[in-house]
Design an enzyme around this catalytic site. Structure first.
Site, PDB file in Angstrom:
ATOM      1  N   CYS A 114       0.819  -1.226   0.000  1.00  0.00           N
ATOM      2  CA  CYS A 114       0.000   0.000   0.000  1.00  0.00           C
ATOM      3  C   CYS A 114       0.848   1.270   0.000  1.00  0.00           C
ATOM      4  CB  CYS A 114      -0.929  -0.003   1.202  1.00  0.00           C
ATOM      5  SG  CYS A 114      -1.802  -1.559   1.403  1.00  0.00           S
ATOM      6  N   HIS A 240      -3.147   6.612   2.790  1.00  0.00           N
ATOM      7  CA  HIS A 240      -3.633   5.318   2.301  1.00  0.00           C
ATOM      8  C   HIS A 240      -5.027   5.066   2.885  1.00  0.00           C
ATOM      9  CE1 HIS A 240      -4.160   1.213   1.444  1.00  0.00           C
ATOM     10  NE2 HIS A 240      -3.812   0.763   2.633  1.00  0.00           N
ATOM     11  N   ASN A 270     -10.166  -0.601   0.171  1.00  0.00           N
ATOM     12  CA  ASN A 270      -8.702  -0.456   0.219  1.00  0.00           C
ATOM     13  C   ASN A 270      -8.126  -1.019  -1.084  1.00  0.00           C
ATOM     14  OD1 ASN A 270      -5.982  -0.902   0.642  1.00  0.00           O
ATOM     15  ND2 ASN A 270      -6.232  -1.721   2.707  1.00  0.00           N
TER      16      ASN A 270
HETATM   17  N1  ACO Z   1     -18.449  -9.495   9.085  1.00  0.00           N
HETATM   18  C1  ACO Z   1     -18.978  -9.910  10.257  1.00  0.00           C
HETATM   19  N2  ACO Z   1     -18.208 -10.310  11.289  1.00  0.00           N
HETATM   20  C2  ACO Z   1     -16.879 -10.265  11.143  1.00  0.00           C
HETATM   21  C3  ACO Z   1     -16.268  -9.852   9.949  1.00  0.00           C
HETATM   22  C4  ACO Z   1     -17.101  -9.453   8.890  1.00  0.00           C
HETATM   23  N3  ACO Z   1     -16.636  -9.021   7.703  1.00  0.00           N
HETATM   24  N4  ACO Z   1     -14.933  -9.912  10.078  1.00  0.00           N
HETATM   25  C5  ACO Z   1     -14.691 -10.362  11.330  1.00  0.00           C
HETATM   26  N5  ACO Z   1     -15.873 -10.575  11.953  1.00  0.00           N
HETATM   27  C6  ACO Z   1     -16.091 -11.074  13.299  1.00  0.00           C
HETATM   28  C7  ACO Z   1     -14.954 -11.945  13.776  1.00  0.00           C
HETATM   29  O1  ACO Z   1     -15.102 -13.265  13.318  1.00  0.00           O
HETATM   30  C8  ACO Z   1     -15.095 -11.802  15.263  1.00  0.00           C
HETATM   31  O2  ACO Z   1     -16.122 -12.656  15.683  1.00  0.00           O
HETATM   32  P1  ACO Z   1     -15.995 -13.431  17.089  1.00  0.00           P
HETATM   33  O3  ACO Z   1     -15.900 -12.349  18.126  1.00  0.00           O
HETATM   34  O4  ACO Z   1     -17.266 -14.214  17.125  1.00  0.00           O
HETATM   35  O5  ACO Z   1     -14.754 -14.252  16.987  1.00  0.00           O
HETATM   36  C9  ACO Z   1     -15.558 -10.366  15.445  1.00  0.00           C
HETATM   37  O6  ACO Z   1     -16.120  -9.984  14.189  1.00  0.00           O
HETATM   38  C10 ACO Z   1     -14.445  -9.427  15.828  1.00  0.00           C
HETATM   39  O7  ACO Z   1     -13.351  -9.681  14.932  1.00  0.00           O
HETATM   40  P2  ACO Z   1     -12.047  -8.808  14.984  1.00  0.00           P
HETATM   41  O8  ACO Z   1     -11.090  -9.273  13.946  1.00  0.00           O
HETATM   42  O9  ACO Z   1     -11.567  -8.764  16.420  1.00  0.00           O
HETATM   43  O10 ACO Z   1     -12.638  -7.403  14.569  1.00  0.00           O
HETATM   44  P3  ACO Z   1     -12.055  -5.994  14.846  1.00  0.00           P
HETATM   45  O11 ACO Z   1     -12.922  -5.288  15.788  1.00  0.00           O
HETATM   46  O12 ACO Z   1     -10.581  -6.015  15.083  1.00  0.00           O
HETATM   47  O13 ACO Z   1     -12.292  -5.318  13.414  1.00  0.00           O
HETATM   48  C11 ACO Z   1     -11.035  -4.735  11.467  1.00  0.00           C
HETATM   49  C12 ACO Z   1     -11.671  -5.855  12.249  1.00  0.00           C
HETATM   50  C13 ACO Z   1     -12.123  -3.793  10.999  1.00  0.00           C
HETATM   51  C14 ACO Z   1     -10.328  -5.329  10.259  1.00  0.00           C
HETATM   52  C15 ACO Z   1     -10.049  -4.000  12.399  1.00  0.00           C
HETATM   53  O14 ACO Z   1      -9.152  -4.890  13.006  1.00  0.00           O
HETATM   54  C16 ACO Z   1      -9.263  -2.957  11.689  1.00  0.00           C
HETATM   55  O15 ACO Z   1      -9.781  -1.900  11.408  1.00  0.00           O
HETATM   56  N6  ACO Z   1      -7.993  -3.240  11.415  1.00  0.00           N
HETATM   57  C17 ACO Z   1      -7.177  -2.424  10.595  1.00  0.00           C
HETATM   58  C18 ACO Z   1      -6.809  -3.290   9.473  1.00  0.00           C
HETATM   59  C19 ACO Z   1      -7.077  -2.734   8.126  1.00  0.00           C
HETATM   60  O16 ACO Z   1      -7.744  -1.758   7.910  1.00  0.00           O
HETATM   61  N7  ACO Z   1      -6.492  -3.411   7.185  1.00  0.00           N
HETATM   62  C20 ACO Z   1      -6.556  -2.997   5.843  1.00  0.00           C
HETATM   63  C21 ACO Z   1      -5.611  -3.743   5.039  1.00  0.00           C
HETATM   64  S1  ACO Z   1      -4.020  -3.584   5.551  1.00  0.00           S
HETATM   65  C22 ACO Z   1      -3.389  -2.203   4.937  1.00  0.00           C
HETATM   66  O17 ACO Z   1      -3.905  -1.600   4.071  1.00  0.00           O
HETATM   67  C23 ACO Z   1      -2.108  -1.696   5.501  1.00  0.00           C
END
Ligand code: ACO
Length: 317
Positions: A114, A240, A270
């Site tokens: 990215c 980004h 993204n």
């Molecule tokens: N839909 C529904 N439920 C979901 C989804 C989805 N798409 N994805 C995960 N879940 C569930 C999980 O299974 C989990 O369920 P559980 O509690 O029963 O086990 C629950 O939601 C929480 O999952 P987490 O992974 O802990 O969710 P989190 O609150 O961390 O949110 C997210 C995930 C949005 C990806 C967050 O971690 C984040 O914003 N991270 C930043 C990463 C990012 O933006 N990456 C982009 C690509 S990398 C880059 O560009 C550099």
């Protein structure tokens, strides 16, 4: 020659819009889960006959047309991508051929995930410094849909396809850049889907979030240190577009006006290396950026990598 300024931008998107509701028919997810956590409502995915190369050529040709320059003066073609159509020939060589660009210049692809477009900007600056030519063409392009595991709801809802491009002119009025990299395979890497054995994007979302909210200020502060400027001196910040909450966190940290930090992940998701130039292109198309405005580009991503650049927007009249 010490730096670059932006004289034109371009963009290209595939034909297929995929909404969160569309994804909820494929995996167990919903708009109610995705939007509040990411700021993403929809993204574009390539159709069967749309390739990374097609998108890159479209974005590049729009930027070149808008730049209104003699293309013989282009001094390099740099393409940032992690999803090129071919390992060889490079996307950059295919663009060079399709657009009839000079053959006595470098054309190459780079991969810094990215952060790629911003690394690519610095690579282009290096080529122009070396060959004394006036203009550089830099493109960020991805077809991430081909490396998404559509059974993994934790990743497939985040990403999209697209391309963005910029034409830079050699310039020594204002240019500050910073780059960083470290190996961290456990945070953001191709993963394996056990069912088909293929490699797909996988990540530890919480650790990516932590990395992002430390990398962005590290990059911004690094540029401020070099330039002796502050957030008040910067007209626009294009980060980004991974996640709206990451940008909100940074806006709050700098007590900056929210409109200074451009966002478009709601419609694009993204798009990795395409995300910064696509957002820059939309910002320029909006007419909000005026000639002479200062623009900071900030990238962070797989590798891990991070980089930023502060430069001027100066379209040719
Ligand atoms: N839909 C529904 N439920 C979901 C989804 C989805 N798409 N994805 C995960 N879940 C569930 C999980 O299974 C989990 O369920 P559980 O509690 O029963 O086990 C629950 O939601 C929480 O999952 P987490 O992974 O802990 O969710 P989190 O609150 O961390 O949110 C997210 C995930 C949005 C990806 C967050 O971690 C984040 O914003 N991270 C930043 C990463 C990012 O933006 N990456 C982009 C690509 S990398 C880059 O560009 C550099």
């Amino acid at each position: 020659m010490t730096g670059l300024k932006i004289i034109a931008t371009g963009g290209a998107l595939p034909s297929r819009v995929v909404t969160n509701d569309d994804l909820s028919k494929i995996v167990d997810t919903s708009d109610e889960w995705i939007y509040p956590r990411t700021g993403i409502h929809s993204r574009y995915f390539c159709g069967e006959n749309e390739s990374t190369t097609d998108l890159a050529i479209k974005a590049a040709s729009q930027a070149l047309e808008r730049a209104n320059i003699d293309k013989e003066q282009i001094g390099c073609v740099v393409v940032a991508t992690l999803s090129a159509e071919f390992a060889c020939p490079s996307t950059a060589c295919l663009i060079q051929e399709a657009l009839g660009l000079p053959t006595d210049i470098a054309a190459l692809d780079i991969n810094a995930a990215c952060t790629g477009f911003i690394y690519g900007t610095e690579v282009a600056r290096g080529f122009l410094s070396a060959n004394g030519k006036k203009y550089a063409l830099v493109i960020g392009v991805e077809k991430l849909s081909k490396i998404l595991d559509m059974t993994d709801r934790t990743t497939c809802v985040l990403f999209g396809d697209g391309a963005g491009a910029a034409v830079y002119e050699a310039d020594d009025t204002m240019y500050y850049s910073i780059q960083g990299a470290c190996g961290a395979k456990d945070i953001l890497v191709p993963g394996i889907n056990e069912a088909d054995g293929k490699s797909y994007v996988s990540m530890n979302g919480k650790n990516v979030f932590k990395f992002a909210v430390s990398a962005i200020p590290r990059v911004i502060n690094g540029i401020f240190e070099k330039s002796e400027k502050t957030m008040d001196d910067v007209d626009w910040v294009v980060c980004h577009q991974a996640n709206s909450r990451i940008i909100d966190h940074v806006v709050k940290k700098y007590k900056a006006p929210t409109e200074k930090f451009y966002k478009n992940m709601d419609r694009f998701g993204n798009t990795s290396a395409a995300s910064v130039p696509l957002a820059l292109n939309e910002l320029c198309e909006s007419g909000k950026v005026k000639s002479g405005d200062s623009v900071m580009l900030v990238g962070f991503g797989g590798g891990l990598t991070e980089a930023g650049v502060l430069l001027s927007y100066a379209p040719k009249a």
